[in-house]
Design a protein around this motif. Structure first.
Motif, short mmCIF file in Angstrom:
data_model
loop_
_atom_site.label_atom_id
_atom_site.label_comp_id
_atom_site.label_asym_id
_atom_site.label_seq_id
_atom_site.Cartn_x
_atom_site.Cartn_y
_atom_site.Cartn_z
N GLY A 89 -6.54 -0.68 -1.02
CA GLY A 89 -6.35 0.07 0.22
C GLY A 89 -5.31 1.17 0.12
N ALA A 90 -4.47 1.12 -0.91
CA ALA A 90 -3.46 2.16 -1.10
C ALA A 90 -4.08 3.52 -1.34
N LEU A 91 -5.30 3.54 -1.84
CA LEU A 91 -5.99 4.81 -2.10
C LEU A 91 -6.25 5.59 -0.82
N ASP A 92 -6.20 4.90 0.32
CA ASP A 92 -6.46 5.56 1.61
C ASP A 92 -5.18 5.93 2.36
N VAL A 93 -4.04 5.68 1.76
CA VAL A 93 -2.76 5.98 2.42
C VAL A 93 -2.24 7.33 1.92
N ASP A 94 -2.03 8.25 2.84
CA ASP A 94 -1.51 9.58 2.49
C ASP A 94 -0.03 9.66 2.85
N LEU A 95 0.74 10.23 1.94
CA LEU A 95 2.17 10.43 2.16
C LEU A 95 2.49 11.92 2.13
N THR A 96 3.28 12.37 3.09
CA THR A 96 3.68 13.78 3.12
C THR A 96 4.86 14.00 2.16
N GLN A 121 0.82 -1.21 0.00
CA GLN A 121 0.00 0.00 0.00
C GLN A 121 0.86 1.26 0.00
N VAL A 122 1.93 1.27 0.77
CA VAL A 122 2.82 2.44 0.78
C VAL A 122 3.48 2.62 -0.58
N SER A 123 3.91 1.51 -1.18
CA SER A 123 4.58 1.58 -2.48
C SER A 123 3.63 2.10 -3.56
N LEU A 124 2.40 1.65 -3.54
CA LEU A 124 1.41 2.12 -4.52
C LEU A 124 1.01 3.57 -4.23
N ALA A 125 0.93 3.92 -2.95
CA ALA A 125 0.56 5.30 -2.59
C ALA A 125 1.60 6.29 -3.11
N TRP A 126 2.88 5.88 -3.10
CA TRP A 126 3.93 6.74 -3.67
C TRP A 126 3.67 7.01 -5.15
N LEU A 127 3.32 5.98 -5.90
CA LEU A 127 3.02 6.13 -7.32
C LEU A 127 1.78 6.99 -7.53
N LEU A 128 0.74 6.73 -6.76
CA LEU A 128 -0.52 7.46 -6.92
C LEU A 128 -0.35 8.95 -6.63
N ARG A 129 0.65 9.29 -5.83
CA ARG A 129 0.87 10.71 -5.51
C ARG A 129 1.64 11.42 -6.62
N LYS A 130 2.26 10.67 -7.53
CA LYS A 130 3.00 11.26 -8.63
C LYS A 130 2.01 11.89 -9.62
N GLU A 131 2.17 13.17 -9.89
CA GLU A 131 1.21 13.90 -10.72
C GLU A 131 1.07 13.29 -12.11
N LEU A 132 2.13 12.75 -12.65
CA LEU A 132 2.10 12.20 -14.01
C LEU A 132 1.35 10.88 -14.11
N VAL A 133 1.27 10.16 -13.00
CA VAL A 133 0.73 8.80 -13.02
C VAL A 133 -0.80 8.81 -13.01
N ASP A 134 -1.39 8.14 -13.99
CA ASP A 134 -2.84 8.02 -14.03
C ASP A 134 -3.33 6.78 -13.29
N ALA A 135 -2.77 5.62 -13.64
CA ALA A 135 -3.29 4.38 -13.05
C ALA A 135 -2.22 3.30 -13.07
N PRO A 136 -1.59 3.00 -11.94
CA PRO A 136 -0.66 1.88 -11.88
C PRO A 136 -1.38 0.57 -12.21
N ILE A 137 -0.69 -0.32 -12.91
CA ILE A 137 -1.27 -1.60 -13.29
C ILE A 137 -0.94 -2.63 -12.21
#
Length: 325
Positions: free
Chosen positions: A296-303, A266-282
């Motif tokens: 569940g990564a959609l609910d993890v916030d990273l500062t 979840q943390v690893s996917l949350a990092w990708l989801l926070r990247k502005e360029l990334v639309d949808a990790p596969i």
């Protein structure tokens, strides 16, 4: 589920794309049981995932067949089905590549296996050194004109080749690639020094494959121990990720996972989801439990500070070949 537009198109896709590489019988690590594959796909639909990615070459077409059967009774207008073409589908002349003949033939073969009238996103799986890009683009353009393809995209290539394709499409008024599917995750960040700046400049959607580095970023492997399961057990490419700097990244991932009561995945996917360029990790889960964990990564916030901690061990460099995924 959250949704976003793919690149600068009006196509709405879920923030996680369901990858179907694992569905089939070609490799030992694939999910050989079609009923289990159906359960995973059904759960993905229940969770709001509408974006599904496969390829004609995945298990020789089995993956497309399994996906087609899974979505047969669903509202097709809500679904975004993506597949790819390039790798050989049979021995002999014209069995693979990006010639006009192979692209057109395989598009219609994919339509049949997917049991659908159209493909939302048709992607070239690799660059074909033996075929002029104008020929490939002309064939893709023809498919869009026929109405059997909605958008076209690319996958895994140097930035200069992608720009060449975009230029030729603009000059010849062919359908333009709207997305790039590239390897991108916390330990494989080479695309930051290659194609990602171009995607930002050209407003292309980014659909990262292997967002969990073949399972490495889930914490399933132990430092200093030989892998006895998963892709690394049979795939040297995955095992080659076992470097000191990558283990250092995983250490930070696991520290943050403990702090946030989350999993390493979840943390690893949350990092990708926070990247502005990334639309949808596969994501490519083999079980319903893994799929639910990914969502569940959609609910993890990273500062910002946590993003920096995750990125600090690695300096991205574009200096290597990419595996045939």
């Amino acid at each position: 589920m959250e949704y976003t537009n793919l690149g600068n198109t009006g196509l709405e896709v879920s923030r996680l794309c369901m990858g179907c590489l694992n569905f089939g019988t070609e490799q030992p690590w694939m999910l050989h049981d079609r009923e289990e594959a159906q359960e995973v796909l059904d759960r993905a639909l229940e969770l709001g995932i509408n974006f599904f990615d496969t390829a004609n070459a995945y298990s020789g077409g089995e993956s497309e067949e399994i996906l087609g059967a899974a979505v047969a009774e669903r509202d097709r207008e809500e679904l975004v089905l993506a597949t790819k073409v390039y790798f050989p589908m049979r021995e002999g002349p014209n069995g693979g590549g990006l010639s006009r003949k192979h692209v057109l033939d395989q598009a219609h073969a994919s339509l049949e296996r997917l049991d659908t009238d159209y493909i939302d996103l048709y992607q070239i799986h690799r660059w074909d050194e033996n075929v002029p890009i104008e020929e490939t683009l002309s064939a893709l353009d023809r498919l869009v004109e026929e109405g059997v393809v909605r958008y076209v995209g690319a996958s895994t290539m140097p930035a200069w080749k992608l720009m060449k394709a975009l230029h030729e499409a603009d000059v010849n008024n062919y359908e333009r690639f709207v997305s790039m599917q590239c390897e991108y995750n916390l330990v494989d960040r080479h695309e930051e020094a290659n194609v990602l700046p171009l995607c930002a400049d050209q407003n292309l959607g980014v659909i990262p494959w292997s967002p969990l580095a073949g399972g490495f970023l889930t914490g399933k492997y132990e430092r200093g121990e030989d892998p006895d399961e998963g892709r690394a057990a049979t795939d040297e490419y995955t095992e080659n990720r076992f470097t000191d700097e990558n283990w250092a990244v995983l250490d930070v991932v696991e520290e943050l996972a403990e702090e946030k009561d989350a999993t390493a995945a979840q943390v690893s996917l949350a990092w990708l989801l926070r990247k502005e360029l990334v639309d949808a990790p596969i994501v490519g889960p083999r079980t319903v439990e893994h799929l639910e964990d990914d969502v569940g990564a959609l609910d993890v916030d990273l500062t910002d500070e946590e993003m920096e901690r995750l990125e600090e061990p690695i300096t991205p460099v574009w200096n290597r070949d990419i595996g045939d995924v």
